[in-house]
Design a protein around this motif. Structure first.
Motif, mmCIF file in Angstrom:
data_model
loop_
_atom_site.group_PDB
_atom_site.id
_atom_site.type_symbol
_atom_site.label_atom_id
_atom_site.label_comp_id
_atom_site.label_asym_id
_atom_site.label_seq_id
_atom_site.Cartn_x
_atom_site.Cartn_y
_atom_site.Cartn_z
ATOM 1 N N ILE A 157 0.837 -1.199 0.000
ATOM 2 C CA ILE A 157 0.000 0.000 0.000
ATOM 3 C C ILE A 157 0.875 1.254 0.000
ATOM 4 O O ILE A 157 0.521 2.274 -0.603
ATOM 5 C CB ILE A 157 -0.963 -0.007 1.198
ATOM 6 N N GLY A 158 2.028 1.169 0.642
ATOM 7 C CA GLY A 158 2.957 2.295 0.621
ATOM 8 C C GLY A 158 3.454 2.577 -0.787
ATOM 9 O O GLY A 158 3.601 3.744 -1.184
ATOM 10 N N LEU A 159 3.742 1.529 -1.560
ATOM 11 C CA LEU A 159 4.150 1.696 -2.956
ATOM 12 C C LEU A 159 3.055 2.399 -3.748
ATOM 13 O O LEU A 159 3.314 3.345 -4.509
ATOM 14 C CB LEU A 159 4.449 0.318 -3.567
ATOM 15 N N TYR A 160 1.839 1.952 -3.548
ATOM 16 C CA TYR A 160 0.671 2.537 -4.225
ATOM 17 C C TYR A 160 0.478 3.999 -3.821
ATOM 18 O O TYR A 160 0.355 4.891 -4.679
ATOM 19 C CB TYR A 160 -0.544 1.690 -3.858
ATOM 20 N N ASN A 161 0.472 4.269 -2.519
ATOM 21 C CA ASN A 161 0.279 5.641 -2.042
ATOM 22 C C ASN A 161 1.394 6.565 -2.518
ATOM 23 O O ASN A 161 1.154 7.725 -2.865
ATOM 24 C CB ASN A 161 0.205 5.672 -0.517
ATOM 25 N N SER A 162 2.619 6.053 -2.517
ATOM 26 C CA SER A 162 3.752 6.881 -2.931
ATOM 27 C C SER A 162 3.605 7.319 -4.380
ATOM 28 O O SER A 162 3.877 8.474 -4.719
ATOM 29 C CB SER A 162 5.065 6.113 -2.753
ATOM 30 N N TYR A 163 3.174 6.403 -5.233
ATOM 31 C CA TYR A 163 2.991 6.773 -6.636
ATOM 32 C C TYR A 163 1.880 7.811 -6.779
ATOM 33 O O TYR A 163 2.066 8.847 -7.436
ATOM 34 C CB TYR A 163 2.644 5.553 -7.506
ATOM 35 N N VAL A 164 0.713 7.522 -6.190
ATOM 36 C CA VAL A 164 -0.435 8.425 -6.348
ATOM 37 C C VAL A 164 -0.088 9.821 -5.835
ATOM 38 O O VAL A 164 -0.304 10.827 -6.519
ATOM 39 C CB VAL A 164 -1.666 7.869 -5.605
ATOM 40 N N GLU A 165 0.484 9.891 -4.634
ATOM 41 C CA GLU A 165 0.764 11.195 -4.036
ATOM 42 C C GLU A 165 1.887 11.917 -4.772
ATOM 43 O O GLU A 165 1.842 13.145 -4.929
ATOM 44 C CB GLU A 165 1.074 11.024 -2.553
ATOM 45 N N LYS A 221 -2.539 12.869 -22.087
ATOM 46 C CA LYS A 221 -3.008 13.904 -21.187
ATOM 47 C C LYS A 221 -2.684 13.468 -19.757
ATOM 48 O O LYS A 221 -2.417 12.279 -19.498
ATOM 49 C CB LYS A 221 -4.512 14.111 -21.347
ATOM 50 N N PRO A 222 -2.691 14.407 -18.797
ATOM 51 C CA PRO A 222 -2.321 14.045 -17.418
ATOM 52 C C PRO A 222 -3.105 12.859 -16.849
ATOM 53 O O PRO A 222 -2.526 11.990 -16.202
ATOM 54 C CB PRO A 222 -2.613 15.333 -16.650
ATOM 55 N N GLU A 223 -4.406 12.795 -17.106
ATOM 56 C CA GLU A 223 -5.197 11.693 -16.557
ATOM 57 C C GLU A 223 -4.751 10.357 -17.125
ATOM 58 O O GLU A 223 -4.631 9.361 -16.401
ATOM 59 C CB GLU A 223 -6.683 11.918 -16.840
ATOM 60 N N ALA A 224 -4.495 10.324 -18.440
ATOM 61 C CA ALA A 224 -4.039 9.075 -19.060
ATOM 62 C C ALA A 224 -2.659 8.688 -18.541
ATOM 63 O O ALA A 224 -2.382 7.504 -18.294
ATOM 64 C CB ALA A 224 -4.016 9.230 -20.582
ATOM 65 N N ARG A 225 -1.774 9.664 -18.375
ATOM 66 C CA ARG A 225 -0.440 9.375 -17.848
ATOM 67 C C ARG A 225 -0.521 8.873 -16.415
ATOM 68 O O ARG A 225 0.226 7.967 -16.012
ATOM 69 C CB ARG A 225 0.427 10.628 -17.950
ATOM 70 N N PHE A 226 -1.440 9.456 -15.644
ATOM 71 C CA PHE A 226 -1.646 9.015 -14.263
ATOM 72 C C PHE A 226 -2.064 7.547 -14.229
ATOM 73 O O PHE A 226 -1.514 6.748 -13.474
ATOM 74 C CB PHE A 226 -2.715 9.894 -13.611
ATOM 75 N N HIS A 227 -3.012 7.173 -15.089
ATOM 76 C CA HIS A 227 -3.493 5.790 -15.079
ATOM 77 C C HIS A 227 -2.471 4.826 -15.664
ATOM 78 O O HIS A 227 -2.408 3.658 -15.249
ATOM 79 C CB HIS A 227 -4.823 5.688 -15.826
ATOM 80 N N TYR A 228 -1.659 5.300 -16.594
ATOM 81 C CA TYR A 228 -0.604 4.441 -17.141
ATOM 82 C C TYR A 228 0.380 4.046 -16.035
ATOM 83 O O TYR A 228 0.706 2.865 -15.864
ATOM 84 C CB TYR A 228 0.132 5.174 -18.261
ATOM 85 N N GLY A 229 0.840 5.042 -15.279
ATOM 86 C CA GLY A 229 1.751 4.740 -14.180
ATOM 87 C C GLY A 229 1.090 3.921 -13.092
ATOM 88 O O GLY A 229 1.706 3.021 -12.500
ATOM 89 N N LEU A 230 -0.182 4.224 -12.810
ATOM 90 C CA LEU A 230 -0.907 3.464 -11.782
ATOM 91 C C LEU A 230 -1.021 1.998 -12.173
ATOM 92 O O LEU A 230 -0.856 1.103 -11.324
ATOM 93 C CB LEU A 230 -2.291 4.083 -11.584
ATOM 94 N N ASP A 231 -1.279 1.738 -13.453
ATOM 95 C CA ASP A 231 -1.354 0.345 -13.909
ATOM 96 C C ASP A 231 -0.030 -0.386 -13.686
ATOM 97 O O ASP A 231 -0.020 -1.575 -13.319
ATOM 98 C CB ASP A 231 -1.719 0.289 -15.402
#
Length: 245
Positions: A157-165, A221-231
Motif C-alpha cells: 500500500i505504501g508503494l501505491y500511495n507513494s505513486y499516487v501522491e 493527457k495528465p489523466e491518461a499518464r496518471f493511469h498508465y503509471g498506476l497500472d
C-alpha cells in the motif's frame, strides 16, 4: 499544550459554542475549519493564518484558540474535513485492483480541488480523524483477502500511495506555482525556451533533448499518464501477491 491536555486534537471534545467578544455571535470549531479551507482553496494554505481566519469569522484571534489550540491542529482538522468529500463505498469490492483505482481517482480529484493538500501535512505521522480513517480502512481493506503480514501489506500500500501522491503532488505543484506567480506551464516554457535551446545545442544531453521535444507535443493527457503509471504499480502489486500466494 500543558501536560494535562490530551496530545491529539481528536481526543479533545468540541468546546461548547460561545459568543465572541468582538462579534457577539456564536463561533464553533466547524466554522473555523470551513473558513480556513475556503481561504486555503482561494489563496493557498499559507494564507489561512489564525489572524486571517479571525477576520473572516468576525472573532478575535485568541477566541480561535479556545476551539483549535494550535495551527498544527487546525491543519489536521482541515485535511480531515476535505477528505470527507471522498466518495467511496463503505467497503472495497471483490476486485481489489478496481477498488484501488477508484481510491486513486478520488484522491487525485480531491487534491486537484484543494491543491494545498499537497503540502499541508508534512509532519509525517498519519491523521486519525474520522474521515481519514475511513479512507485508510478502505485502501488497506482492498488487500484484506490476501494472507499478508502487516509489513507486507504496508509495503504494498505504501508503494501505491507513494505513486499516487507523488504524481498528484507534482501535478498540483504546477497549479500552485501558477497561482503564486501568475505564470502557467505554457508561459514558463516560453520563457525557458532560449536556455533550453542552448542546452540542446551542446549535444551533451540527448535524453533531456528527447524528453523536452516530446513534452512539447505529449502523447498522453495528465489523466491518461496518471493511469498508465498506476497500472504499472498495480501490476507490480499483483506480481508480488502471486509470488506470496
Amino acid at each position: 499544550m500543558n501536560a494535562s491536555e490530551p496530545p491529539s486534537i481528536w481526543m479533545r471534545p468540541e468546546p461548547a459554542n460561545r459568543r465572541t467578544a468582538r462579534a457577539q455571535r456564536t463561533l464553533s470549531r466547524a466554522q473555523i475549519v470551513r473558513a480556513a479551507v475556503e481561504i486555503a482553496d482561494a489563496e493557498g494554505q499559507e494564507a489561512a493564518s489564525m489572524r486571517r481566519i479571525a477576520a473572516e469569522t468576525g472573532a478575535g484571534v485568541m477566541s480561535l484558540y479556545y476551539y483549535v489550540p494550535s495551527k498544527e491542529d487546525l491543519v489536521e482538522l482541515m485535511v480531515d474535513e476535505v477528505i470527507g468529500e471522498t466518495r467511496l463505498p463503505e467497503r472495497p469490492g471483490a476486485d481489489w485492483r478496481a477498488s484501488l483505482v477508484a481510491a486513486a481517482d478520488e484522491k487525485r480529484a480531491l487534491w486537484l480541488r484543494h491543491p494545498w493538500l499537497a503540502t499541508a501535512w508534512t509532519h509525517g505521522h498519519p491523521i486519525w480523524g474520522p474521515n481519514s480513517l475511513r479512507q485508510q480502512e478502505f485502501v488497506l481493506g482492498t488487500l484484506a483477502e490476501f494472507d499478508l503480514q502487516v509489513d507486507e501489506l504496508l509495503s504494498l500500500i505504501g508503494l501505491y500511495n507513494s505513486y499516487v501522491e507523488s504524481f498528484v503532488r507534482n501535478e498540483v505543484g504546477w497549479l500552485e506555482e501558477a497561482r503564486r506567480t501568475k505564470m502557467d506551464m505554457t508561459e514558463w516554457m516560453r520563457r525557458s525556451r532560449p536556455y533550453a535551446k542552448q542546452l540542446v545545442a551542446t549535444g551533451q544531453y540527448p535524453m533531456f533533448t528527447r524528453v523536452l521535444t516530446e513534452t512539447m507535443t505529449p502523447d498522453m493527457k495528465p489523466e491518461a499518464r496518471f493511469h498508465y503509471g498506476l497500472d504499472l504499480v498495480l501490476d507490480s502489486i499483483a506480481a508480488t501477491l502471486a509470488r506470496l500466494a
